[in-house]
Design a protein around this motif. Sequence first.
Motif, PDB file in Angstrom:
ATOM      1  N   ALA A  27       0.846  -1.194   0.000  1.00  0.00           N
ATOM      2  CA  ALA A  27       0.000   0.000   0.000  1.00  0.00           C
ATOM      3  C   ALA A  27       0.880   1.243   0.000  1.00  0.00           C
ATOM      4  CB  ALA A  27      -0.931   0.009   1.208  1.00  0.00           C
ATOM      5  N   LYS A  28       0.339   2.320  -0.546  1.00  0.00           N
ATOM      6  CA  LYS A  28       1.051   3.593  -0.554  1.00  0.00           C
ATOM      7  C   LYS A  28       0.709   4.379   0.705  1.00  0.00           C
ATOM      8  CE  LYS A  28       0.638   3.898  -5.590  1.00  0.00           C
ATOM      9  NZ  LYS A  28       0.061   4.691  -6.705  1.00  0.00           N
ATOM     10  N   THR A  29       1.709   5.068   1.242  1.00  0.00           N
ATOM     11  CA  THR A  29       1.501   5.990   2.350  1.00  0.00           C
ATOM     12  C   THR A  29       2.202   7.296   1.991  1.00  0.00           C
ATOM     13  OG1 THR A  29       3.524   5.601   3.641  1.00  0.00           O
ATOM     14  CG2 THR A  29       1.733   4.000   3.881  1.00  0.00           C
ATOM     15  N   PRO A  30       1.931   8.375   2.703  1.00  0.00           N
ATOM     16  CA  PRO A  30       2.631   9.635   2.421  1.00  0.00           C
ATOM     17  C   PRO A  30       4.151   9.520   2.532  1.00  0.00           C
ATOM     18  CG  PRO A  30       0.717  10.036   3.793  1.00  0.00           C
ATOM     19  CD  PRO A  30       0.862   8.556   3.701  1.00  0.00           C
ATOM     20  N   ASP A  31       4.616   8.528   3.304  1.00  0.00           N
ATOM     21  CA  ASP A  31       6.053   8.359   3.496  1.00  0.00           C
ATOM     22  C   ASP A  31       6.646   7.295   2.585  1.00  0.00           C
ATOM     23  OD1 ASP A  31       6.228  10.273   5.608  1.00  0.00           O
ATOM     24  OD2 ASP A  31       5.314   8.796   6.947  1.00  0.00           O
ATOM     25  N   GLY A  32       5.822   6.728   1.695  1.00  0.00           N
ATOM     26  CA  GLY A  32       6.323   5.708   0.773  1.00  0.00           C
ATOM     27  C   GLY A  32       5.519   4.423   0.839  1.00  0.00           C
ATOM     28  N   GLU A  33       5.940   3.460   0.041  1.00  0.00           N
ATOM     29  CA  GLU A  33       5.251   2.178  -0.058  1.00  0.00           C
ATOM     30  C   GLU A  33       5.601   1.285   1.127  1.00  0.00           C
ATOM     31  OE1 GLU A  33       3.057  -0.097  -3.333  1.00  0.00           O
ATOM     32  OE2 GLU A  33       3.645   1.981  -3.067  1.00  0.00           O
ATOM     33  N   ILE A  34       4.595   0.578   1.650  1.00  0.00           N
ATOM     34  CA  ILE A  34       4.815  -0.397   2.718  1.00  0.00           C
ATOM     35  C   ILE A  34       4.297  -1.749   2.256  1.00  0.00           C
ATOM     36  CG2 ILE A  34       4.659   1.341   4.536  1.00  0.00           C
ATOM     37  CD1 ILE A  34       1.826   0.369   5.092  1.00  0.00           C
ATOM     38  N   GLY A  35       4.780  -2.815   2.884  1.00  0.00           N
ATOM     39  CA  GLY A  35       4.365  -4.137   2.446  1.00  0.00           C
ATOM     40  C   GLY A  35       4.325  -5.143   3.578  1.00  0.00           C
ATOM     41  N   LEU A  36       3.438  -6.119   3.439  1.00  0.00           N
ATOM     42  CA  LEU A  36       3.364  -7.251   4.358  1.00  0.00           C
ATOM     43  C   LEU A  36       3.386  -8.525   3.523  1.00  0.00           C
ATOM     44  CD1 LEU A  36       2.981  -8.411   7.216  1.00  0.00           C
ATOM     45  CD2 LEU A  36       0.496  -8.264   6.856  1.00  0.00           C
ATOM     46  N   PHE A  37       4.368  -9.371   3.807  1.00  0.00           N
ATOM     47  CA  PHE A  37       4.555 -10.610   3.052  1.00  0.00           C
ATOM     48  C   PHE A  37       4.637 -11.761   4.048  1.00  0.00           C
ATOM     49  CE2 PHE A  37       6.595  -7.029   0.966  1.00  0.00           C
ATOM     50  CZ  PHE A  37       5.937  -7.016  -0.248  1.00  0.00           C
ATOM     51  N   ILE A  38       3.815 -12.784   3.823  1.00  0.00           N
ATOM     52  CA  ILE A  38       3.701 -13.875   4.796  1.00  0.00           C
ATOM     53  C   ILE A  38       3.706 -15.216   4.071  1.00  0.00           C
ATOM     54  CG2 ILE A  38       2.207 -14.956   6.536  1.00  0.00           C
ATOM     55  CD1 ILE A  38       1.146 -12.215   7.241  1.00  0.00           C
ATOM     56  N   ILE A  39       4.338 -16.194   4.710  1.00  0.00           N
ATOM     57  CA  ILE A  39       4.262 -17.563   4.224  1.00  0.00           C
ATOM     58  C   ILE A  39       3.921 -18.468   5.405  1.00  0.00           C
ATOM     59  CG2 ILE A  39       6.683 -18.271   4.528  1.00  0.00           C
ATOM     60  CD1 ILE A  39       6.429 -19.260   1.502  1.00  0.00           C
ATOM     61  N   CYS A  40       2.995 -19.401   5.194  1.00  0.00           N
ATOM     62  CA  CYS A  40       2.537 -20.321   6.237  1.00  0.00           C
ATOM     63  C   CYS A  40       2.589 -21.755   5.715  1.00  0.00           C
ATOM     64  CB  CYS A  40       1.095 -20.015   6.648  1.00  0.00           C
ATOM     65  SG  CYS A  40       0.840 -18.441   7.462  1.00  0.00           S
ATOM     66  N   ASP A  41       2.881 -22.664   6.608  1.00  0.00           N
ATOM     67  CA  ASP A  41       2.910 -24.084   6.280  1.00  0.00           C
ATOM     68  C   ASP A  41       1.979 -24.791   7.253  1.00  0.00           C
ATOM     69  OD1 ASP A  41       3.456 -26.729   5.758  1.00  0.00           O
ATOM     70  OD2 ASP A  41       5.628 -26.566   5.980  1.00  0.00           O
ATOM     71  N   GLY A  42       0.781 -25.132   6.780  1.00  0.00           N
ATOM     72  CA  GLY A  42      -0.225 -25.744   7.642  1.00  0.00           C
ATOM     73  C   GLY A  42       0.034 -27.210   7.889  1.00  0.00           C
ATOM     74  N   MET A  43      -0.479 -27.691   9.013  1.00  0.00           N
ATOM     75  CA  MET A  43      -0.329 -29.113   9.346  1.00  0.00           C
ATOM     76  C   MET A  43      -1.573 -29.573  10.088  1.00  0.00           C
ATOM     77  SD  MET A  43       2.530 -28.100  12.041  1.00  0.00           S
ATOM     78  CE  MET A  43       2.874 -26.792  10.854  1.00  0.00           C
ATOM     79  N   GLY A  44      -1.861 -30.850   9.957  1.00  0.00           N
ATOM     80  CA  GLY A  44      -3.027 -31.386  10.648  1.00  0.00           C
ATOM     81  C   GLY A  44      -3.752 -32.465   9.865  1.00  0.00           C
ATOM     82  N   GLY A  45      -3.282 -32.800   8.674  1.00  0.00           N
ATOM     83  CA  GLY A  45      -3.914 -33.859   7.914  1.00  0.00           C
ATOM     84  C   GLY A  45      -5.147 -33.390   7.167  1.00  0.00           C
ATOM     85  N   LEU A  46      -5.382 -33.985   6.023  1.00  0.00           N
ATOM     86  CA  LEU A  46      -6.519 -33.671   5.169  1.00  0.00           C
ATOM     87  C   LEU A  46      -6.623 -32.160   4.968  1.00  0.00           C
ATOM     88  CD1 LEU A  46      -9.096 -36.270   6.565  1.00  0.00           C
ATOM     89  CD2 LEU A  46      -7.643 -36.465   4.544  1.00  0.00           C
ATOM     90  N   SER A  47      -7.797 -31.569   5.239  1.00  0.00           N
ATOM     91  CA  SER A  47      -7.971 -30.135   5.002  1.00  0.00           C
ATOM     92  C   SER A  47      -7.664 -29.296   6.234  1.00  0.00           C
ATOM     93  CB  SER A  47      -9.413 -29.862   4.563  1.00  0.00           C
ATOM     94  OG  SER A  47     -10.319 -30.235   5.587  1.00  0.00           O
ATOM     95  N   HIS A  48      -7.293 -29.930   7.339  1.00  0.00           N
ATOM     96  CA  HIS A  48      -7.134 -29.183   8.579  1.00  0.00           C
ATOM     97  C   HIS A  48      -5.953 -28.227   8.540  1.00  0.00           C
ATOM     98  CE1 HIS A  48      -9.256 -32.913  10.464  1.00  0.00           C
ATOM     99  NE2 HIS A  48     -10.122 -32.064   9.953  1.00  0.00           N
TER     100      HIS A  48
END
Length: 263
Positions: A27-48
Amino acid sequence: MAFQVAYHTDIGIKKKTNQDGLLLKTAKTPDGEIGLFIICDGMGGLSHGELASATVIRGMSEWFDNDLPELLGSGIAEDDFPGKLEERVRELNTKILEYGEAANIKLGTTITALLLLHKQYYILQIGDSRAYSINNHLIKLTEDQTLVERELQRGNITAEQARIDPRRNVLLQCVGATKDINVVITSGEVDSENMFMLCTDGFYHEITDEEMVTNLNPQHFTDEKQMKETLVQLVELAKERQETDNISILLAKRDMGKVLAFR
């Protein structure tokens, strides 16, 4: 100031679902561009596992869209933002844990989150997904919260033994499994010549540090298309080496030359 970004995720050669989750928000802000980047690795079997990672991704996306603008307008100190990020993760941990208890199932997810606020970066870490900084060399910015990493730090095994240890997937921490979680936050100054990489263990178990540096040096990339093609090639290489897990990787680099649309 905007970002060059690319990602690739693959179900892999064995699993029936892809339980990894990714988030790329700018997103743009008056002070410049900011960012949020995330990676997740789920566990629990099947769709959990997929549910756990998707819950975190959705919750963090809502935080970026709704809470972050209010925080930016409130005038709080920039170094207070990671604490607000941690608060949301703890709320999501409680949400997933309560769902699992009600449904009598066990599920959880790792999270590696990179928040870029102008000249500073903040990394939130739970589990064994990783964040790196890449230029002419590779710097690992996170520590795995795993049994094997703990044994390595204690000097009970060598780095080579750790790489092939059958217990390397045993997590000490994840979101949604226990009430108390150890949220690790680190920070540093953004170097516009460096590129950040987030990845799940399905990637780094089969791709060596040397291969990462050789193929992902940001000086080799002129655009996002090139970045994406390289990620696809490396993920295919991991599959050829018989990696059985889901495989995900995300690249983010400040781009001084162009402004990207809101993601």
